[in-house]
Design a protein around this motif. Structure first.
Motif, PDB file in Angstrom:
ATOM      1  N   TRP A  56     -17.844   3.568   2.099  1.00 40.93           N
ATOM      2  CA  TRP A  56     -16.394   3.344   1.892  1.00 40.93           C
ATOM      3  C   TRP A  56     -16.051   3.342   0.407  1.00 40.93           C
ATOM      4  O   TRP A  56     -15.029   3.866  -0.015  1.00 40.93           O
ATOM      5  CB  TRP A  56     -16.044   1.988   2.525  1.00 40.93           C
ATOM      6  N   ASN A  57     -16.926   2.726  -0.402  1.00 43.16           N
ATOM      7  CA  ASN A  57     -16.663   2.579  -1.835  1.00 43.16           C
ATOM      8  C   ASN A  57     -17.153   3.755  -2.665  1.00 43.16           C
ATOM      9  O   ASN A  57     -16.918   3.798  -3.860  1.00 43.16           O
ATOM     10  CB  ASN A  57     -17.347   1.310  -2.357  1.00 43.16           C
ATOM     11  N   ILE A  83      -7.432   6.623  -5.329  1.00 41.40           N
ATOM     12  CA  ILE A  83      -7.223   5.616  -6.373  1.00 41.40           C
ATOM     13  C   ILE A  83      -7.382   6.254  -7.746  1.00 41.40           C
ATOM     14  O   ILE A  83      -6.607   5.983  -8.665  1.00 41.40           O
ATOM     15  CB  ILE A  83      -8.194   4.430  -6.190  1.00 41.40           C
ATOM     16  N   TYR A  84      -8.366   7.149  -7.864  1.00 37.97           N
ATOM     17  CA  TYR A  84      -8.525   7.840  -9.137  1.00 37.97           C
ATOM     18  C   TYR A  84      -7.276   8.669  -9.450  1.00 37.97           C
ATOM     19  O   TYR A  84      -6.854   8.754 -10.614  1.00 37.97           O
ATOM     20  CB  TYR A  84      -9.778   8.722  -9.131  1.00 37.97           C
ATOM     21  N   LEU A 125     -10.272   7.284   0.067  1.00 38.89           N
ATOM     22  CA  LEU A 125      -9.584   6.247  -0.718  1.00 38.89           C
ATOM     23  C   LEU A 125      -9.996   6.199  -2.193  1.00 38.89           C
ATOM     24  O   LEU A 125      -9.119   6.150  -3.063  1.00 38.89           O
ATOM     25  CB  LEU A 125      -9.787   4.874  -0.061  1.00 38.89           C
ATOM     26  N   PRO A 126     -11.311   6.216  -2.512  1.00 40.05           N
ATOM     27  CA  PRO A 126     -11.657   6.159  -3.941  1.00 40.05           C
ATOM     28  C   PRO A 126     -11.072   7.330  -4.734  1.00 40.05           C
ATOM     29  O   PRO A 126     -10.630   7.154  -5.870  1.00 40.05           O
ATOM     30  CB  PRO A 126     -13.191   6.215  -3.934  1.00 40.05           C
ATOM     31  N   LEU A 163     -18.772  -6.391  -3.139  1.00 42.00           N
ATOM     32  CA  LEU A 163     -18.436  -5.445  -2.072  1.00 42.00           C
ATOM     33  C   LEU A 163     -17.157  -4.677  -2.360  1.00 42.00           C
ATOM     34  O   LEU A 163     -16.756  -3.815  -1.589  1.00 42.00           O
ATOM     35  CB  LEU A 163     -18.289  -6.200  -0.744  1.00 42.00           C
ATOM     36  N   ILE A 164     -16.506  -5.004  -3.469  1.00 46.94           N
ATOM     37  CA  ILE A 164     -15.242  -4.338  -3.766  1.00 46.94           C
ATOM     38  C   ILE A 164     -15.517  -2.979  -4.399  1.00 46.94           C
ATOM     39  O   ILE A 164     -16.383  -2.832  -5.256  1.00 46.94           O
ATOM     40  CB  ILE A 164     -14.389  -5.203  -4.708  1.00 46.94           C
ATOM     41  N   MET A 165     -14.756  -1.991  -3.950  1.00 51.38           N
ATOM     42  CA  MET A 165     -14.829  -0.640  -4.484  1.00 51.38           C
ATOM     43  C   MET A 165     -14.771  -0.703  -6.023  1.00 51.38           C
ATOM     44  O   MET A 165     -13.792  -1.177  -6.588  1.00 51.38           O
ATOM     45  CB  MET A 165     -13.600   0.075  -3.942  1.00 51.38           C
ATOM     46  N   ALA A 166     -15.839  -0.233  -6.681  1.00 52.46           N
ATOM     47  CA  ALA A 166     -15.888  -0.344  -8.140  1.00 52.46           C
ATOM     48  C   ALA A 166     -14.707   0.375  -8.783  1.00 52.46           C
ATOM     49  O   ALA A 166     -14.128  -0.095  -9.764  1.00 52.46           O
ATOM     50  CB  ALA A 166     -17.202   0.221  -8.667  1.00 52.46           C
ATOM     51  N   ILE A 167     -14.338   1.513  -8.196  1.00 52.83           N
ATOM     52  CA  ILE A 167     -13.267   2.290  -8.812  1.00 52.83           C
ATOM     53  C   ILE A 167     -11.926   1.552  -8.692  1.00 52.83           C
ATOM     54  O   ILE A 167     -11.086   1.613  -9.596  1.00 52.83           O
ATOM     55  CB  ILE A 167     -13.222   3.716  -8.209  1.00 52.83           C
ATOM     56  N   ALA A 168     -11.759   0.793  -7.580  1.00 50.44           N
ATOM     57  CA  ALA A 168     -10.544  -0.003  -7.422  1.00 50.44           C
ATOM     58  C   ALA A 168     -10.553  -1.178  -8.393  1.00 50.44           C
ATOM     59  O   ALA A 168      -9.529  -1.503  -9.000  1.00 50.44           O
ATOM     60  CB  ALA A 168     -10.427  -0.507  -5.988  1.00 50.44           C
ATOM     61  N   ALA A 208      -6.780  -0.206   0.147  1.00 52.74           N
ATOM     62  CA  ALA A 208      -8.151   0.299  -0.006  1.00 52.74           C
ATOM     63  C   ALA A 208      -9.179  -0.837  -0.012  1.00 52.74           C
ATOM     64  O   ALA A 208     -10.305  -0.658   0.428  1.00 52.74           O
ATOM     65  CB  ALA A 208      -8.261   1.114  -1.292  1.00 52.74           C
ATOM     66  N   ILE A 267     -12.703   5.649 -14.455  1.00 50.41           N
ATOM     67  CA  ILE A 267     -11.280   5.476 -14.116  1.00 50.41           C
ATOM     68  C   ILE A 267     -10.533   4.850 -15.288  1.00 50.41           C
ATOM     69  O   ILE A 267      -9.396   5.227 -15.572  1.00 50.41           O
ATOM     70  CB  ILE A 267     -11.081   4.678 -12.806  1.00 50.41           C
ATOM     71  N   MET A 306      -9.533   0.061 -11.656  1.00 50.04           N
ATOM     72  CA  MET A 306      -8.090   0.337 -11.689  1.00 50.04           C
ATOM     73  C   MET A 306      -7.298  -0.969 -11.760  1.00 50.04           C
ATOM     74  O   MET A 306      -6.300  -1.049 -12.483  1.00 50.04           O
ATOM     75  CB  MET A 306      -7.710   1.138 -10.439  1.00 50.04           C
TER      76      MET A 306
END
Lengths: 297, 320
Positions: free
Chosen positions: A226-227, A248-249, A244-245, B128-133, A271, B249, B136
């Motif tokens: 997912w990430n 976000i980009y 989603l990633p 667990l959080i999306m690194a890219i988020a 997300a 990002i 951002m």
């Protein structure tokens, strides 16, 4: 510190008092530090959600601790924008679900092969899988990209993002550890005497017994996929297929005039939130699973 | 245990039932061969070639020996390794210190931290959080119009014309803070498992002897934890080399802001090794240098992994 050395009986009671006092002091400091660190961990998600409910102008002008009233208008704007986050949510879910199921099932199968059978080369295969565990995907990404894009012409296809998850050395390692202590071979033997096929044993005896380990690994694999940004970013460029990633980009590189901060915060909430919800439901098992990985035997 | 498998009853093939061991290994190894080993061989192959476009717009590949590898040791590429290392170390030092402290508190029986389950859940969450988020979120929060920018401005820490993302120092610290937040919970849990494994009688004996908390930590906890600390450090270093999402990002893939350049190169100060690799693969089609970079990364990771292996063997010796 001097009191800790060469204690006489006379000094001892005094020392005990001092000690329990210092213990109480440490305890107070410990709680303060823990609370501060917890705030540091959570404040981002709080601010993310708060700002998802505020309008662009509100966010731009001042800081707020309380939610605004623009959630619905942000939602409408988000759905009419060119960056389709709801579509991205579905795309990400498809990839993450299928790859995590493949990871967990085939890691169990690989672990069962090494654990339950005796064949020449067994030890070699085991050591080999452990040896490749640390190779980062980035190291092979040039050849992978070239093969997918130039040889198979499969850019914008989800299969290259899903199929490689069959070979997941780390998941294999967790599962075989669990198998060693939780799969009685006598059960497997009994099933064989009853005439069960080996594939049947894997699916009907091993799988149910491994369920706790599989569930934790399923969550880890799901979150990992997912990430994931690196590989999808190289292989997906069709707007409708973005995950989603990647979306976000795109928020980051969107033109200045298209930027609506309320919409941006709401998109990121969408997300991030599913993973937080799943985590909070299964937190106990997940944290336990991390500790399990720490005591490798 | 399974040596007792009924090999006596099945004589028609030499392996009998055990042939299923091979069959069950097929999916893993076929996948590995197709999606990892073959791409790896290709990557190594590319690293010895240079690609250029002729005046007739034809792409030509030409064997160039070790030329691509020599370029790795140029100041331009070494700068990337330096940048990556700086981002890693700024996050790692507080990470290991805070984790040691927290783990020793959680595992201390006499301290009896309440709600430790809650705290552990919370500090592991960022992992667990999306690194890219995460990147951002930080970018927006600290941008000129961001909530935390406003907060710091109101508190008088910064003036309205300050820009967190225009300075190398502040950008590095914020990126490393994300890494710290994402990983200190994970490290705490790993170290805790190690501390829990220490025999309680050791602590009791130390207490009877009148050792202070700090002495117990220095003389008992730390030496026993050493192998786990080595493991945590090296796996973190392997992860650190792969640093990509967050700086990508935050700097829009450019590696800006450009700061004081100690290397006198054209590389910006926040650009990491993998940012360069990703750009070479997708944008410039520079397969030769991307290949050489990949091979160097493989070798570095291989050496580091070997140390992980040694630290694990060492840990086993301690157990027995």
């Amino acid at each position: 510190m001097a009191t800790t050395e060469l204690l006489t009986n006379k000094q001892k009671p005094q020392y005990e008092v001092k000690k329990s006092m210092s213990m109480a002091a440490i305890k107070v400091i410990a709680y303060i530090v823990l609370v501060l660190l917890s705030i540091l961990c959570l404040v981002w998600f709080y601010l993310l959600i708060i700002n998802a409910t505020r309008s662009h102008a509100e966010i731009n002008t001042k800081f707020a601790f309380l939610p605004g009233k623009s959630l619905i208008s942000n939602w409408k704007k988000m759905n009419s924008s060119s960056l389709n986050f709801m579509r991205g949510l579905i795309n990400s879910a498809i990839i993450a679900l299928s790859s995590s199921i493949l990871t967990v099932y085939f890691s169990m199968m690989t672990a069962f092969a090494i654990h339950a059978y005796r064949f020449p080369g067994r030890k070699f295969f085991y050591v080999f899988i452990l040896a490749i565990m640390m190779i980062p995907t980035q190291v092979t990404s040039l050849g992978f990209y070239n093969m997918i894009v130039n040889t198979f012409n499969m850019k914008n296809n989800y299969l290259p993002l899903i199929l490689p998850s069959i070979a997941a050395p780390v998941t294999f390692f967790y599962i075989i550890q669990y198998m060693r202590s939780n799969l009685p071979m006598s059960l497997v033997e009994a099933a064989r005497i009853d005439g069960a096929m080996e594939v049947g044993i894997l699916n009907r005896i091993v799988l149910p017994l491994m369920r706790p380990a599989l569930a934790v690994q399923l969550i880890f694999a799901f979150v990992g996929s997912w990430n994931n940004y690196y590989m999808p970013a190289l292989l997906i460029n069709e707007p409708k297929k973005r995950t989603l990633p990647i979306l976000i980009y795109s928020l980051r590189s969107a033109a200045e005039k298209d930027k609506d901060l309320g919409v941006q915060y709401l998109s990121m909430t969408i997300a991030v939130l599913p993973v937080i919800v799943v985590y909070l439901i299964f937190a106990r098992y997940i944290v336990g699973g991390v500790a399990l990985g720490g005591v490798k035997e | 245990m399974s040596e007792t498998t009924n090999t006596n009853t099945i004589k028609h093939t030499r392996l009998g039932r055990n042939k299923w061991g091979y069959i069950f290994l097929v999916p893993f190894f076929v996948t590995f061969l197709v999606f990892s080993l073959w791409p790896l061989i290709q990557t190594i192959y590319f690293s010895f070639f240079t690609k250029y476009t002729t005046q007739m717009f034809e792409e030509v590949e030409e064997f160039c020996g070790l030329k691509n590898y020599k370029e790795i040791f140029s100041a331009d590429t070494m700068r990337l390794f330096f940048n990556t290392f700086v981002l890693w170390i700024i996050g790692f030092v507080p990470q290991i210190l805070v984790s040691l402290l927290l783990a020793s508190w959680f595992a201390n029986n006499r301290l009896r931290i309440r709600a430790s389950g809650f705290f552990k859940t919370v500090i592991y969450l960022p992992n667990l959080i999306m690194a890219i988020a995460f990147g951002m979120i930080f970018y927006l929060m600290f941008a000129r119009s961001g909530p935390l920018f406003h907060l710091f401005e109101n508190l008088g820490f910064i003036t309205g014309d300050y820009d967190f993302w225009a300075h190398v120092g502040s950008t590095r610290i914020l990126i490393s803070s994300i890494n710290f937040l994402m990983w200190f919970g994970n490290t705490t849990i790993l170290l805790m498992a190690g501390i829990m494994g220490i025999n309680d009688s050791l602590f009791e004996a130390a207490e009877v002897d009148g050792a202070s908390q700090f002495q117990v930590f220095r003389k008992i906890t730390l030496p026993i934890l050493k192998p786990i600390l080595v493991y945590v450090m090296i796996t973190s270093l392997i992860g650190g080399i792969q640093m990509f999402d967050v700086p990508q990002i935050i700097t829009k893939g450019m590696g800006n802001p450009a700061g004081r350049d100690i290397f006198k190169t054209s590389q910006p100060a926040i650009k990491t090794v993998i940012m360069q690799l990703s750009a070479s693969i997708s944008k410039s089609n520079n397969y030769g240098s991307a290949g050489a970079l990949s091979v160097v990364l493989l070798i570095v990771t291989g050496i580091l992994s070997f140390f992980v292996y040694l630290s694990m063997v060492h840990r086993d010796d301690n157990d027995k």
